[in-house]
Design a protein around this motif. Structure first.
Motif, PDB file in Angstrom:
ATOM      1  N   CYS A  96       6.358  16.522   0.966  1.00  0.00           N
ATOM      2  CA  CYS A  96       5.775  15.309   0.407  1.00  0.00           C
ATOM      3  C   CYS A  96       6.027  14.205   1.416  1.00  0.00           C
ATOM      4  N   GLU A  97       4.973  13.606   1.889  1.00  0.00           N
ATOM      5  CA  GLU A  97       5.063  12.519   2.870  1.00  0.00           C
ATOM      6  C   GLU A  97       4.514  11.267   2.205  1.00  0.00           C
ATOM      7  N   MET A  98       5.330  10.222   2.138  1.00  0.00           N
ATOM      8  CA  MET A  98       4.907   8.978   1.510  1.00  0.00           C
ATOM      9  C   MET A  98       5.018   7.835   2.505  1.00  0.00           C
ATOM     10  N   LEU A  99       3.945   7.109   2.648  1.00  0.00           N
ATOM     11  CA  LEU A  99       3.903   5.943   3.533  1.00  0.00           C
ATOM     12  C   LEU A  99       3.822   4.707   2.665  1.00  0.00           C
ATOM     13  N   THR A 100       4.761   3.793   2.857  1.00  0.00           N
ATOM     14  CA  THR A 100       4.696   2.508   2.169  1.00  0.00           C
ATOM     15  C   THR A 100       4.531   1.419   3.216  1.00  0.00           C
ATOM     16  N   GLU A 101       3.771   0.429   2.863  1.00  0.00           N
ATOM     17  CA  GLU A 101       3.559  -0.698   3.776  1.00  0.00           C
ATOM     18  C   GLU A 101       3.612  -1.976   2.951  1.00  0.00           C
ATOM     19  N   ALA A 130      13.931   9.084   5.814  1.00  0.00           N
ATOM     20  CA  ALA A 130      12.967   7.992   5.950  1.00  0.00           C
ATOM     21  C   ALA A 130      12.870   7.622   7.413  1.00  0.00           C
ATOM     22  N   MET A 131      11.681   7.282   7.832  1.00  0.00           N
ATOM     23  CA  MET A 131      11.450   6.775   9.186  1.00  0.00           C
ATOM     24  C   MET A 131      11.079   5.306   9.053  1.00  0.00           C
ATOM     25  N   TYR A 132      11.939   4.462   9.618  1.00  0.00           N
ATOM     26  CA  TYR A 132      11.724   3.027   9.590  1.00  0.00           C
ATOM     27  C   TYR A 132      11.751   2.551  11.032  1.00  0.00           C
ATOM     28  N   GLY A 133      10.589   2.241  11.565  1.00  0.00           N
ATOM     29  CA  GLY A 133      10.495   1.906  12.993  1.00  0.00           C
ATOM     30  C   GLY A 133      10.874   3.122  13.817  1.00  0.00           C
ATOM     31  N   ASP A 134      11.830   2.965  14.717  1.00  0.00           N
ATOM     32  CA  ASP A 134      12.297   4.073  15.553  1.00  0.00           C
ATOM     33  C   ASP A 134      13.496   4.791  14.940  1.00  0.00           C
ATOM     34  N   GLU A 135      13.874   4.403  13.746  1.00  0.00           N
ATOM     35  CA  GLU A 135      15.091   4.925  13.126  1.00  0.00           C
ATOM     36  C   GLU A 135      14.774   6.003  12.088  1.00  0.00           C
ATOM     37  N   SER A 184       0.850  -1.183   0.000  1.00  0.00           N
ATOM     38  CA  SER A 184       0.000   0.000   0.000  1.00  0.00           C
ATOM     39  C   SER A 184       0.886   1.233   0.000  1.00  0.00           C
ATOM     40  N   LEU A 185       0.371   2.290  -0.566  1.00  0.00           N
ATOM     41  CA  LEU A 185       1.116   3.520  -0.705  1.00  0.00           C
ATOM     42  C   LEU A 185       0.182   4.693  -0.457  1.00  0.00           C
ATOM     43  N   GLU A 186       0.595   5.590   0.411  1.00  0.00           N
ATOM     44  CA  GLU A 186      -0.142   6.829   0.654  1.00  0.00           C
ATOM     45  C   GLU A 186       0.809   7.979   0.388  1.00  0.00           C
ATOM     46  N   ILE A 187       0.313   8.986  -0.304  1.00  0.00           N
ATOM     47  CA  ILE A 187       1.113  10.165  -0.607  1.00  0.00           C
ATOM     48  C   ILE A 187       0.339  11.387  -0.167  1.00  0.00           C
ATOM     49  N   LYS A 188       1.008  12.235   0.608  1.00  0.00           N
ATOM     50  CA  LYS A 188       0.405  13.487   1.069  1.00  0.00           C
ATOM     51  C   LYS A 188       1.334  14.631   0.699  1.00  0.00           C
ATOM     52  N   TYR A 189       0.756  15.735   0.276  1.00  0.00           N
ATOM     53  CA  TYR A 189       1.496  16.962   0.028  1.00  0.00           C
ATOM     54  C   TYR A 189       0.881  18.054   0.884  1.00  0.00           C
ATOM     55  N   TYR A 190       1.722  18.862   1.511  1.00  0.00           N
ATOM     56  CA  TYR A 190       1.198  19.978   2.286  1.00  0.00           C
ATOM     57  C   TYR A 190       2.281  21.033   2.454  1.00  0.00           C
ATOM     58  N   LYS A 191       1.842  22.206   2.842  1.00  0.00           N
ATOM     59  CA  LYS A 191       2.754  23.331   3.047  1.00  0.00           C
ATOM     60  C   LYS A 191       3.084  23.428   4.526  1.00  0.00           C
ATOM     61  N   ARG A 192       4.370  23.634   4.832  1.00  0.00           N
ATOM     62  CA  ARG A 192       4.813  23.804   6.219  1.00  0.00           C
ATOM     63  C   ARG A 192       5.821  24.940   6.230  1.00  0.00           C
ATOM     64  N   GLU A 193       5.449  26.029   6.871  1.00  0.00           N
ATOM     65  CA  GLU A 193       6.261  27.245   6.884  1.00  0.00           C
ATOM     66  C   GLU A 193       6.581  27.640   5.449  1.00  0.00           C
ATOM     67  N   ASP A 194       7.855  27.708   5.066  1.00  0.00           N
ATOM     68  CA  ASP A 194       8.226  28.104   3.710  1.00  0.00           C
ATOM     69  C   ASP A 194       8.587  26.912   2.836  1.00  0.00           C
ATOM     70  N   ASP A 196       4.177  -6.226   3.688  1.00  0.00           N
ATOM     71  CA  ASP A 196       4.328  -7.298   4.673  1.00  0.00           C
ATOM     72  C   ASP A 196       4.380  -6.745   6.101  1.00  0.00           C
ATOM     73  N   ASN A 197       3.511  -5.811   6.414  1.00  0.00           N
ATOM     74  CA  ASN A 197       3.387  -5.179   7.726  1.00  0.00           C
ATOM     75  C   ASN A 197       4.599  -4.359   8.137  1.00  0.00           C
ATOM     76  N   GLU A 198       5.510  -4.048   7.221  1.00  0.00           N
ATOM     77  CA  GLU A 198       6.616  -3.139   7.501  1.00  0.00           C
ATOM     78  C   GLU A 198       6.263  -1.780   6.921  1.00  0.00           C
ATOM     79  N   LYS A 199       6.284  -0.778   7.788  1.00  0.00           N
ATOM     80  CA  LYS A 199       5.942   0.568   7.351  1.00  0.00           C
ATOM     81  C   LYS A 199       7.197   1.414   7.270  1.00  0.00           C
ATOM     82  N   ILE A 200       7.304   2.165   6.191  1.00  0.00           N
ATOM     83  CA  ILE A 200       8.365   3.150   6.031  1.00  0.00           C
ATOM     84  C   ILE A 200       7.694   4.449   5.603  1.00  0.00           C
TER      85      ILE A 200
END
Length: 88
Positions: A28-33, A56-61, A14-24, A35-39
Motif C-alpha cells: 500500500c503506497e500512500m502519497l499525501t501532499e 515514510a519518505m519525507y524529502g530525502d529521509e 491531496s491523497l493518493e492511494i495505490k495497492y499492488y503486488k510485489r513478490e510475495d 502545503d506543497n510538502e509531500k510524504i
C-alpha cells in the motif's frame, strides 16, 4: 493482481492511494501532499494480511515506522531475559 489506485482531495490536502503486488507481498503506497510538502507512506503486508514493514519518505529521509522482524527480536530478547531470571 491488477493495481488499485484512488485519488482524492479536500481542504488543500491531496491523497493518493495505490495497492499492488510485489513478490510475495501486498504493498500500500500512500502519497499525501499538504502545503506543497509531500510524504509517501509504504506499508508492506504478507499474503496473510499481516503488516510486515512500514516506512515514510519525507524529502530525502526514510523514516522506519514498523518492522515486524525487529519487533519480534525485541520481544524474544525480553522473553529470554524473563526466562533466565526465573531460572536463576
Amino acid at each position: 493482481m491488477i493495481p488499485f489506485y484512488h485519488k482524492m482531495g479536500f481542504s488543500g490536502i491531496s491523497l493518493e492511494i495505490k495497492y499492488y503486488k510485489r513478490e510475495d507481498e501486498i504493498v500500500c503506497e500512500m502519497l499525501t501532499e499538504d502545503d506543497n510538502e509531500k510524504i509517501i507512506y509504504f506499508y508492506y503486508f504478507s499474503k496473510n494480511n499481516q503488516l510486515q514493514r512500514a516506512f515514510a519518505m519525507y524529502g530525502d529521509e526514510n523514516i522506519e515506522l514498523f518492522d515486524r522482524n525487529k519487533e519480534l527480536e525485541v520481544l524474544l530478547d525480553e522473553y529470554e531475559k524473563m526466562v533466565k531470571e526465573d531460572i536463576a
